[in-house]
Design a protein around this motif. Structure first.
Motif, PDB file in Angstrom:
ATOM      1  N   LEU A 191       0.849  -1.190   0.000  1.00 56.07           N
ATOM      2  CA  LEU A 191       0.000   0.000   0.000  1.00 56.07           C
ATOM      3  C   LEU A 191       0.888   1.244   0.000  1.00 56.07           C
ATOM      4  O   LEU A 191       1.819   1.352   0.789  1.00 56.07           O
ATOM      5  N   GLN A 192       0.591   2.154  -0.911  1.00 55.24           N
ATOM      6  CA  GLN A 192       1.339   3.407  -1.004  1.00 55.24           C
ATOM      7  C   GLN A 192       0.306   4.536  -0.967  1.00 55.24           C
ATOM      8  O   GLN A 192      -0.298   4.870  -1.988  1.00 55.24           O
ATOM      9  N   GLY A 193       0.060   5.071   0.236  1.00 57.08           N
ATOM     10  CA  GLY A 193      -0.993   6.072   0.363  1.00 57.08           C
ATOM     11  C   GLY A 193      -2.347   5.432   0.123  1.00 57.08           C
ATOM     12  O   GLY A 193      -2.769   4.540   0.854  1.00 57.08           O
ATOM     13  N   ASP A 194      -3.033   5.885  -0.940  1.00 58.89           N
ATOM     14  CA  ASP A 194      -4.357   5.319  -1.238  1.00 58.89           C
ATOM     15  C   ASP A 194      -4.312   4.362  -2.425  1.00 58.89           C
ATOM     16  O   ASP A 194      -5.343   4.045  -3.015  1.00 58.89           O
ATOM     17  N   ALA A 195      -3.117   3.889  -2.786  1.00 61.67           N
ATOM     18  CA  ALA A 195      -2.993   3.009  -3.961  1.00 61.67           C
ATOM     19  C   ALA A 195      -2.308   1.699  -3.586  1.00 61.67           C
ATOM     20  O   ALA A 195      -1.338   1.685  -2.818  1.00 61.67           O
ATOM     21  N   LEU A 196      -2.852   0.608  -4.110  1.00 61.96           N
ATOM     22  CA  LEU A 196      -2.141  -0.673  -4.050  1.00 61.96           C
ATOM     23  C   LEU A 196      -1.173  -0.693  -5.219  1.00 61.96           C
ATOM     24  O   LEU A 196      -1.592  -0.709  -6.374  1.00 61.96           O
ATOM     25  N   CYS A 197       0.124  -0.633  -4.912  1.00 58.24           N
ATOM     26  CA  CYS A 197       1.087  -0.566  -6.019  1.00 58.24           C
ATOM     27  C   CYS A 197       1.652  -1.945  -6.365  1.00 58.24           C
ATOM     28  O   CYS A 197       2.191  -2.132  -7.451  1.00 58.24           O
ATOM     29  N   GLN A 198       1.516  -2.904  -5.438  1.00 61.04           N
ATOM     30  CA  GLN A 198       1.942  -4.273  -5.751  1.00 61.04           C
ATOM     31  C   GLN A 198       1.015  -5.244  -5.046  1.00 61.04           C
ATOM     32  O   GLN A 198       0.541  -4.973  -3.942  1.00 61.04           O
ATOM     33  N   ALA A 199       0.750  -6.360  -5.706  1.00 62.15           N
ATOM     34  CA  ALA A 199      -0.022  -7.434  -5.094  1.00 62.15           C
ATOM     35  C   ALA A 199       0.568  -8.754  -5.551  1.00 62.15           C
ATOM     36  O   ALA A 199       0.852  -8.937  -6.732  1.00 62.15           O
ATOM     37  N   ASP A 200       0.786  -9.620  -4.602  1.00 62.44           N
ATOM     38  CA  ASP A 200       1.383 -10.922  -4.887  1.00 62.44           C
ATOM     39  C   ASP A 200       0.488 -11.974  -4.233  1.00 62.44           C
ATOM     40  O   ASP A 200       0.382 -12.016  -3.009  1.00 62.44           O
ATOM     41  N   ILE A 201      -0.175 -12.791  -5.026  1.00 61.35           N
ATOM     42  CA  ILE A 201      -1.197 -13.703  -4.505  1.00 61.35           C
ATOM     43  C   ILE A 201      -0.877 -15.140  -4.914  1.00 61.35           C
ATOM     44  O   ILE A 201      -0.595 -15.413  -6.082  1.00 61.35           O
ATOM     45  N   ASN A 202      -0.932 -16.037  -3.927  1.00 60.60           N
ATOM     46  CA  ASN A 202      -0.821 -17.471  -4.193  1.00 60.60           C
ATOM     47  C   ASN A 202      -2.151 -18.126  -3.857  1.00 60.60           C
ATOM     48  O   ASN A 202      -2.710 -17.904  -2.779  1.00 60.60           O
ATOM     49  N   LEU A 203      -2.642 -18.947  -4.784  1.00 54.32           N
ATOM     50  CA  LEU A 203      -3.940 -19.597  -4.610  1.00 54.32           C
ATOM     51  C   LEU A 203      -3.780 -21.096  -4.823  1.00 54.32           C
ATOM     52  O   LEU A 203      -3.307 -21.535  -5.864  1.00 54.32           O
ATOM     53  N   LYS A 204      -4.170 -21.868  -3.795  1.00 56.44           N
ATOM     54  CA  LYS A 204      -4.122 -23.323  -3.918  1.00 56.44           C
ATOM     55  C   LYS A 204      -5.506 -23.805  -4.334  1.00 56.44           C
ATOM     56  O   LYS A 204      -6.491 -23.595  -3.627  1.00 56.44           O
ATOM     57  N   MET A 205      -5.604 -24.413  -5.513  1.00 54.21           N
ATOM     58  CA  MET A 205      -6.889 -24.861  -6.037  1.00 54.21           C
ATOM     59  C   MET A 205      -7.349 -26.104  -5.259  1.00 54.21           C
ATOM     60  O   MET A 205      -6.590 -27.074  -5.146  1.00 54.21           O
ATOM     61  N   PRO A 206      -8.571 -26.094  -4.717  1.00 55.52           N
ATOM     62  CA  PRO A 206      -9.007 -27.226  -3.892  1.00 55.52           C
ATOM     63  C   PRO A 206      -9.126 -28.540  -4.657  1.00 55.52           C
ATOM     64  O   PRO A 206      -8.896 -29.598  -4.093  1.00 55.52           O
ATOM     65  N   ARG A 207      -9.467 -28.448  -5.949  1.00 56.73           N
ATOM     66  CA  ARG A 207      -9.725 -29.686  -6.701  1.00 56.73           C
ATOM     67  C   ARG A 207      -8.466 -30.534  -6.838  1.00 56.73           C
ATOM     68  O   ARG A 207      -8.492 -31.736  -6.641  1.00 56.73           O
ATOM     69  N   ASN A 208      -7.356 -29.896  -7.183  1.00 61.00           N
ATOM     70  CA  ASN A 208      -6.156 -30.681  -7.504  1.00 61.00           C
ATOM     71  C   ASN A 208      -4.910 -30.188  -6.757  1.00 61.00           C
ATOM     72  O   ASN A 208      -3.796 -30.617  -7.050  1.00 61.00           O
ATOM     73  N   ASN A 209      -5.117 -29.273  -5.793  1.00 60.42           N
ATOM     74  CA  ASN A 209      -4.006 -28.685  -5.033  1.00 60.42           C
ATOM     75  C   ASN A 209      -2.969 -27.997  -5.913  1.00 60.42           C
ATOM     76  O   ASN A 209      -1.829 -27.791  -5.502  1.00 60.42           O
ATOM     77  N   GLN A 210      -3.351 -27.678  -7.138  1.00 60.80           N
ATOM     78  CA  GLN A 210      -2.458 -26.929  -8.017  1.00 60.80           C
ATOM     79  C   GLN A 210      -2.264 -25.527  -7.435  1.00 60.80           C
ATOM     80  O   GLN A 210      -3.206 -24.914  -6.929  1.00 60.80           O
ATOM     81  N   LEU A 211      -1.042 -25.017  -7.483  1.00 56.85           N
ATOM     82  CA  LEU A 211      -0.753 -23.691  -6.924  1.00 56.85           C
ATOM     83  C   LEU A 211      -0.695 -22.664  -8.052  1.00 56.85           C
ATOM     84  O   LEU A 211       0.067 -22.820  -9.014  1.00 56.85           O
ATOM     85  N   LEU A 212      -1.524 -21.641  -7.956  1.00 60.65           N
ATOM     86  CA  LEU A 212      -1.520 -20.553  -8.941  1.00 60.65           C
ATOM     87  C   LEU A 212      -0.899 -19.318  -8.309  1.00 60.65           C
ATOM     88  O   LEU A 212      -1.112 -19.044  -7.123  1.00 60.65           O
ATOM     89  N   HIS A 213      -0.167 -18.564  -9.101  1.00 67.79           N
ATOM     90  CA  HIS A 213       0.475 -17.344  -8.600  1.00 67.79           C
ATOM     91  C   HIS A 213       0.144 -16.186  -9.532  1.00 67.79           C
ATOM     92  O   HIS A 213       0.287 -16.289 -10.745  1.00 67.79           O
ATOM     93  N   PHE A 214      -0.322 -15.066  -8.948  1.00 67.22           N
ATOM     94  CA  PHE A 214      -0.618 -13.855  -9.729  1.00 67.22           C
ATOM     95  C   PHE A 214       0.046 -12.668  -9.058  1.00 67.22           C
ATOM     96  O   PHE A 214       0.119 -12.603  -7.831  1.00 67.22           O
TER      97      PHE A 214
END
Length: 249
Positions: free
Chosen positions: A39-62
């Motif tokens: 967070l930089q003031g009122d702006a999200l300047c970076q976001a790093d997200i890891n998501l584990k898919m429940p069906r196959n435990n595949q890991l997604l990264h955005f």
């Protein structure tokens, strides 16, 4: 003034650049979604997200694309309302004398309206429909691009920075006889349905992670104290007004 200082974009270093703050998003009991938001003031300047898919435990990264920032309108609006309240109070000659109690009451009402609006922007996130989230600019912020069965939303709720991730599945034509599109909501539940293009979807999983933003917590406390002070001044003036109005002579 103290609330306003919390929204004044914090400065660090001789360059006068806005300070960046990192927040780790998590929720107790599950590690399906993990994220780090900057967070930089009122702006999200970076976001790093890891998501584990429940069906196959595949890991997604955005992550956000390098050239993208996401403005948090709630913080921007709250800051504008606080600054408007201060302007109402300071917009007078230094030697100005109030003539009547009702003049002070009118000013306090105007200030309290701005402070209440500022607080409400943080305590009441926008309600959105699932198609609005799907078509919003946020979906185009990421690299790699979000898959078509994932939706994300960021918002402020009280003193927390929140991320919601929706996993979708396509409804087959045979199952759409009970189709009932969901309306607007801050947080949609599994089973919510919507239509986009010519395709119908249902939310299969919802993951919400959040992190406390300490200076938003401070600001909310100062809003409450400020509103109490305004109300106390109004009450005192009302007491004196009634005293003067009912003098027996």
């Amino acid at each position: 003034q103290e609330a306003s200082h919390r929204f004044a974009l914090p400065v660090s270093g001789s360059e006068g650049a806005i300070k960046q703050e990192n927040f780790v998003l998590s929720t107790s009991g599950t590690d399906q979604v993990k994220g780090v938001l900057t967070l930089q003031g009122d702006a999200l300047c970076q976001a790093d997200i890891n998501l584990k898919m429940p069906r196959n435990n595949q890991l997604l990264h955005f992550a956000f694309r390098e050239d993208k920032q996401w403005k948090l309108q709630q913080i921007q609006d709250a800051r504008n309302h606080v600054n408007q309240a201060i302007y109402l109070l300071m917009n007078r000659d230094v030697n100005y004398q109030f003539k009547t109690g009702s003049e002070v009451l009118k000013l306090m009402d105007a200030v309290m309206l701005q402070l209440t609006r500022a607080r409400n922007r943080l305590t009441t996130p926008a309600t959105l429909t699932l198609p609005e989230i799907a078509c919003g600019g946020l979906t185009k912020m990421f690299t790699p691009a979000l898959p078509p069965d994932i939706l994300v939303n960021f918002y402020i709720n009280l003193n927390k920075l929140c991320l919601t991730v929706y996993q979708l599945h396509v409804l087959q034509p045979s199952t759409t006889k009970n189709f009932k599109p969901a309306g607007g909501s801050v947080l949609h539940n599994p089973g919510a349905m919507f239509e986009l293009g010519n395709q119908r979807y249902e939310v299969s999983h919802v993951h919400k992670v959040e992190s406390v933003v300490p200076w938003l917590n401070d600001a909310l406390v100062f809003f409450t104290v400020s509103l109490q002070l305004c109300q106390q001044l109004k009450d005192k003036i009302s007491v004196f007004s009634s005293y003067w109005n009912y003098r027996p002579y």
